[in-house]
Design an enzyme around this catalytic site. Structure first.
Site, PDB file in Angstrom:
ATOM      1  N   CYS A 385       0.837  -1.204   0.000  1.00  0.00           N
ATOM      2  CA  CYS A 385       0.000   0.000   0.000  1.00  0.00           C
ATOM      3  C   CYS A 385       0.872   1.254   0.000  1.00  0.00           C
ATOM      4  CB  CYS A 385      -1.004  -0.054   1.144  1.00  0.00           C
ATOM      5  SG  CYS A 385      -2.464   0.935   0.769  1.00  0.00           S
ATOM      6  N   HIS A 518      -3.504  -5.302   0.181  1.00  0.00           N
ATOM      7  CA  HIS A 518      -2.950  -5.827   1.435  1.00  0.00           C
ATOM      8  C   HIS A 518      -2.990  -7.355   1.446  1.00  0.00           C
ATOM      9  CE1 HIS A 518      -2.881  -1.993   3.790  1.00  0.00           C
ATOM     10  NE2 HIS A 518      -3.710  -1.659   2.823  1.00  0.00           N
ATOM     11  N   GLU A 520      -1.523  -9.282   3.407  1.00  0.00           N
ATOM     12  CA  GLU A 520      -1.453  -9.803   4.788  1.00  0.00           C
ATOM     13  C   GLU A 520      -2.831 -10.162   5.351  1.00  0.00           C
ATOM     14  OE1 GLU A 520      -0.963  -6.706   3.838  1.00  0.00           O
ATOM     15  OE2 GLU A 520      -1.517  -5.212   5.354  1.00  0.00           O
TER      16      GLU A 520
END
Ligand code: GLN
Length: 572
Positions: A385, A518, A520
């Site tokens: 990001c 993202h 994650e």
């Protein structure tokens, strides 16, 4: 598994905060899922923010984003990592959201002239939000975690709502209370009094826990169990010990050993079902606990003092490490203090560099320094990001030679706005829930590294941002060696089709990837994220003795953007 009415488990906390209600809830969900029960977890947060999206990470840690674009509490990340089941907006409700609905209903006249009160209107709305999750979803079990600690003023309406639900639904509802049993070194004893007091507080509020989970640093003897059982009105086998674990992923096995799932099924009058299948979980733990090698990776960000701010990234590293049989040591590097003078020293020994997501100017220059270091020294790099946006800025400044290139988030007047606000964000004034949020499809370029990392062309990833790559400069970047690796086909505010850059790469670098999304958020124990797996692998393979990148060629040749780009840029 035979179908039942949905059963509801409420998890409350006593004595102290941060005892790990989220992990206990997630572990129980894992065990029930492994027995074949369709289970989900919900978090009720007693603060007045509508959602944690507007909260500084220093307050409650990371803001976790769901597929449907809800900005939620970080516990939802644990729920997904443990259960591998996506959550949604309905899985996280705050007091702010409850009051917002009640006030909207009052304004609409739904209450037909009655005085709107905490009981019954607020408690009714809390109960509605709990039941809502059951509707149409066919869940066997819904676990609802109540944030905060019993006795807090803010928790009162929630405890009252649970009391009412217990009264309304009887055997279909149960309560697990997580408390702390401290060890007094001077007395050489574990003390149960705080637990007794917190259960008394619950009883005053009309709620009797069915199971007490005791968080403790020392084993709980039979005598202590008997004492807690007697004074708190539960069966001794319903006093569960929860010792500190080596890592959070051990907790489901510890809870299974303590019989938490069995007691829960007994209380809810549900059949035990088959033996829980935890083969994959155990094999993950084996890999996690027996690495063959280790690697140090730097996480460059501005919230490094608070590990919770980057929770999902740290967990994704842990999972990717297990896949690679490698212990990933994450070195937190404060970007605010990183300079050209000390970058080599601070990043020495790091075989991978991740530049974190974030907002605003603080620490930006340090992030750029770290990226330049990774690019020139061919250290594997992953930018997420804001980290990706910074990699674009660094490339513009140091490879394309565009002095002062920036994101308009940091410098509204920059001559080279290589990252700029998205068209449909320009007129937004309210900060809460208005970013580009949640899952969007992305198409990967056939020749990109990401295409082989994912093993497919079409992916979907979650987002949380307002700024993006400025397509005006795309050709210049591609010519100079930074390529677009993934795009999303969207529609602008005026209805025109737009292609959004979702990922960039430097193909000449061993591993240089920046993603606007993202990854994650989607990494779970069952499905460690392929990008983190590949990044850790690249870090393991990094050879510090490799030749460094040649000083920028483009920098000398090309000090300005192409003519057409410049004239167009001026128009904007
Ligand atoms: N601040 C940047 C944006 O809004 C990046 C956001 C992030 O890193 N989540 O686009």
């Amino acid at each position: 598994m035979q179908k039942h009415k949905t059963k509801f488990i409420f998890v409350t906390g006593g004595v102290a905060s941060s005892l790990g209600k989220g992990i206990i809830s997630a572990s129980l969900a894992r065990l029930l899922l492994s027995r074949g029960y369709k289970t989900t977890i919900q978090k009720l947060d007693p603060y007045i923010n509508i959602d944690p999206g507007t909260l500084n990470p220093y307050e409650h840690g990371e803001c976790y984003v769901t597929e449907d674009g809800a900005e939620t509490d970080l516990d939802l990340g644990h729920y997904e990592r443990f259960t591998n089941v996506p959550t949604s907006q309905a899985n996280n409700v705050t007091t702010g959201r409850i009051y917002q609905s009640v006030i909207e209903k009052e304004r609409r006249g739904d209450y037909l002239g009655s005085t709107v009160q905490v009981i019954p209107h607020v408690t009714d709305e809390i109960k509605r939000r709990v039941r809502l999750l059951a509707e149409g979803n066919n869940f066997d079990v819904i676990i609802t975690e109540i944030g905060g600690t019993v006795g807090d003023i803010e928790s009162l309406p929630y405890i009252e709502a649970v009391r009412q639900l217990t009264w309304e639904m009887g055997d279909d509802v149960m309560v697990i209370h997580l408390t702390y049993v401290p060890y007094l070194a001077a007395a050489g004893e574990l003390k149960t009094k705080p637990t007794q007091h917190s259960v008394k507080t619950m009883l005053e509020q009309g709620l009797q826990p069915d199971i007490i989970v005791c968080r403790t640093e020392h084993p709980i003897s039979k005598g202590i169990r008997a004492k807690v059982a007697l004074f708190c009105n539960v069966r001794p086998e319903c006093v569960i010990e929860s010792r500190d674990a080596k890592n959070i992923y051990e907790v489901p096995l510890m809870m299974q050993k303590e019989g938490l799932d069995k007691q829960v099924l007994k209380i809810l009058k549900l059949p035990y079902g088959g033996r829980p299948d935890l083969t994959n979980w155990r094999s993950f733990l084996r890999k996690l606990e027996h690495p063959r090698t280790e690697v140090q990776i730097a996480l460059v960000g501005k919230y490094v003092e608070l590990k919770d701010a980057y929770k999902s990234i740290l967990e994704a590293f842990l999972q990717a490490g297990a896949v690679n049989l490698c212990k990933v040591r994450v070195k937190m590097v404060q970007s605010e203090h990183l300079t050209q003078a000390d970058v080599a020293e601070k990043l020495a020994g790091c075989r991978g560099i991740l530049v974190a997501p974030g907002f605003g100017n603080r620490g930006i220059e340090g992030k750029l320094v770290a990226i330049e270091y990774a690019r020139r020294n061919r250290v594997p790099f992953l930018g997420i990001c804001l980290g990706m946006q910074c990699s674009v800025i660094e490339f513009a400044r140091n490879v394309l030679g565009w002095k002062g290139a920036n994101s308009t988030e940091m410098d509204a007047k920059t001559k080279y706005p290589v990252i700029h606000i998205m068209d449909n964000q320009k007129n937004i004034r309210n900060m809460g829930g208005t970013m580009r949020l949640g899952a969007y499809p992305c198409t990967l370029e056939n020749t990109s590294r990401l295409r082989s990392v994912y093993g497919r062309k079409d992916i979907s990833e979650r987002h949380r941002h307002r700024y993006e790559f400025n397509n005006l400069y795309l050709k210049d970047f591609e010519k100079a060696g930074m390529k677009v690796a993934g795009t999303n086909k969207g529609v602008s505010d005026s209805g025109k089709p737009v292609t959004r850059v979702e990922a960039v790469e430097i193909p000449a670098h061993p591993f240089f990837v920046g993603v606007q999304y993202h990854p994650e958020y989607k990494s779970t124990v069952e499905n460690p994220h392929p990008l983190f797996v590949a990044f850790v692998k690249a870090a393991m393979e990094f050879d510090a003795g490799q030749p460094k990148a040649a000083p920028e060629v483009a920098e000398k040749k090309k000090k300005t953007a192409s003519k057409s780009t410049k004239s167009q840029a001026r128009k904007r």
